[in-house]
Design a protein around this motif. Structure first.
Motif, short mmCIF file in Angstrom:
data_model
loop_
_atom_site.label_atom_id
_atom_site.label_comp_id
_atom_site.label_asym_id
_atom_site.label_seq_id
_atom_site.Cartn_x
_atom_site.Cartn_y
_atom_site.Cartn_z
N UNK A 28 -5.34 -13.00 -3.06
CA UNK A 28 -6.40 -12.66 -4.03
C UNK A 28 -6.71 -11.18 -4.00
N UNK A 29 -6.70 -10.58 -2.81
CA UNK A 29 -6.93 -9.14 -2.71
C UNK A 29 -5.83 -8.37 -3.42
N UNK A 30 -4.57 -8.80 -3.22
CA UNK A 30 -3.45 -8.14 -3.88
C UNK A 30 -3.60 -8.18 -5.40
N UNK A 31 -3.91 -9.37 -5.93
CA UNK A 31 -4.04 -9.50 -7.38
C UNK A 31 -5.21 -8.68 -7.90
N UNK A 32 -6.30 -8.63 -7.14
CA UNK A 32 -7.44 -7.81 -7.55
C UNK A 32 -7.09 -6.33 -7.57
N UNK A 33 -6.34 -5.87 -6.57
CA UNK A 33 -5.92 -4.47 -6.53
C UNK A 33 -4.96 -4.15 -7.67
N UNK A 34 -4.06 -5.10 -7.97
CA UNK A 34 -3.13 -4.89 -9.09
C UNK A 34 -3.90 -4.74 -10.40
N UNK A 35 -4.85 -5.63 -10.62
CA UNK A 35 -5.65 -5.57 -11.85
C UNK A 35 -6.46 -4.29 -11.91
N UNK A 36 -7.06 -3.90 -10.78
CA UNK A 36 -7.86 -2.68 -10.74
C UNK A 36 -7.00 -1.46 -11.03
N UNK A 37 -5.78 -1.43 -10.46
CA UNK A 37 -4.88 -0.31 -10.71
C UNK A 37 -4.50 -0.20 -12.17
N UNK A 38 -4.17 -1.34 -12.80
CA UNK A 38 -3.80 -1.34 -14.22
C UNK A 38 -4.98 -0.91 -15.09
N UNK A 39 -6.17 -1.43 -14.79
CA UNK A 39 -7.36 -1.05 -15.55
C UNK A 39 -7.68 0.43 -15.36
N UNK A 40 -7.44 0.93 -14.14
CA UNK A 40 -7.69 2.35 -13.89
C UNK A 40 -6.77 3.24 -14.72
N UNK A 41 -5.50 2.86 -14.85
CA UNK A 41 -4.57 3.63 -15.69
C UNK A 41 -5.03 3.60 -17.14
N UNK A 42 -5.42 2.42 -17.63
CA UNK A 42 -5.88 2.31 -19.03
C UNK A 42 -7.16 3.14 -19.24
N UNK A 43 -8.06 3.12 -18.27
CA UNK A 43 -9.29 3.90 -18.41
C UNK A 43 -9.00 5.40 -18.41
N UNK A 44 -8.05 5.82 -17.57
CA UNK A 44 -7.68 7.24 -17.53
C UNK A 44 -7.09 7.68 -18.84
N UNK A 45 -6.29 6.80 -19.49
CA UNK A 45 -5.70 7.14 -20.79
C UNK A 45 -6.75 7.14 -21.89
N UNK A 46 -7.74 6.24 -21.78
CA UNK A 46 -8.78 6.16 -22.82
C UNK A 46 -9.76 7.33 -22.72
N UNK A 47 -10.03 7.77 -21.50
CA UNK A 47 -10.96 8.88 -21.29
C UNK A 47 -10.29 9.93 -20.42
N UNK A 48 -9.37 10.70 -21.00
CA UNK A 48 -8.58 11.66 -20.21
C UNK A 48 -9.40 12.77 -19.59
N UNK A 49 -10.57 13.06 -20.18
CA UNK A 49 -11.40 14.12 -19.62
C UNK A 49 -12.08 13.70 -18.36
#
Length: 251
Positions: free
Chosen positions: A230-251
């Motif tokens: 469960x920790x692994x899957x949570x970290x995977x999801x958090x990493x993917x969401x973090x990439x999407x957030x960085x692309x959405x708000x590059x500043x």
């Protein structure tokens, strides 16, 4: 007030050093328990608040904590899987370099991040991939490609190895990520982006890394295989969401 420690880069305040240390400590503890997590936590926060950490010092520290994970449970390393993954990772990284020269990386980063989120959702619904040399080679290629574009290359390994015994998973992924970090650091060194200043910062932060990893030694035995998954899957999801957030708000 600026730090007077001779081994820290000029201009680095004691407060910034302490905050960097807290970030490294938390990332090392996470990786020591779950096999991944160091880069997912430290890379986006480091890029945002402490750009001097990215990419060299974080890669060096991440390689060290991965090496510690591999050595701690050395006998559990699945060498054929690690070898296949590293070969795939090298190929995926080279492909990413070739693709980036002709295509914009942002759509590819979105594609990979959404793919990871779908894989997490399917895993929660019962989808399962057997950890074999073939599947690890594919995961390695995806990791090399995704890591080159987004700096988040661990999720493909976690998705494939989530059902492997925790000690085997941690040791094998540690071996893979250590080898990948060494390759990346060699390329950065040739490019002139990893030198004495980056080494000094990494060495200065290493006590926090060792302390975080030492804490994981005490905590990992308290986590069941299901909890680690469960920790692994949570970290995977958090990493993917973090990439999407960085692309959405590059500043």
């Amino acid at each position: 007030m600026h730090s007077t420690f001779p081994y820290l880069p000029a201009g680095l305040s004691a407060l910034d050093y302490a905050l960097m240390g807290a970030l490294i400590f938390a990332g090392a503890c996470l990786q020591g328990i779950g096999g991944i997590g160091f880069a997912m936590l430290s890379a986006p926060l480091g890029a945002l608040f402490f750009p001097q950490l990215v990419p060299g010092p974080l890669l060096a520290l991440g390689g060290c904590v991965s090496l510690l994970s591999a050595l701690r449970e050395f006998r559990a390393i699945a060498w054929p899987l690690a070898g296949a993954a590293l070969c795939g990772r090298a190929g995926g990284g080279l492909l990413a370099v070739a693709v980036i020269s002709s295509l914009r990386p942002e759509p590819l980063a979105v594609l990979f991040s959404v793919s990871i989120l779908l894989a997490v959702a399917m895993s929660l619904l019962g989808w399962r991939v057997a950890a074999s040399t073939a599947s690890l080679a594919v995961a390695g290629a995806a990791s090399g490609f995704m890591g080159t574009i987004t700096s988040a290359g661990a999720p493909p390994f976690a998705i494939v190895m989530q059902h492997v015994a925790p000690e085997r998973m941690r040791a094998t992924i540690g071996c893979i990520l250590c080898g990948g970090a060494a390759l990346s650091l060699a390329m950065l060194s040739v490019a002139g982006r990893f030198g004495a200043a980056e080494v000094r910062l990494g060495v200065a932060l290493s006590p926090f890394l060792l302390a975080g990893f030492a804490l994981s030694n005490r905590l990992r035995g308290r986590w069941s295989a299901l909890a680690v998954r469960r920790l692994l899957l949570a970290l995977c999801a958090a990493g993917a969401l973090g990439v999407l957030a960085k692309l959405a708000w590059p500043g």
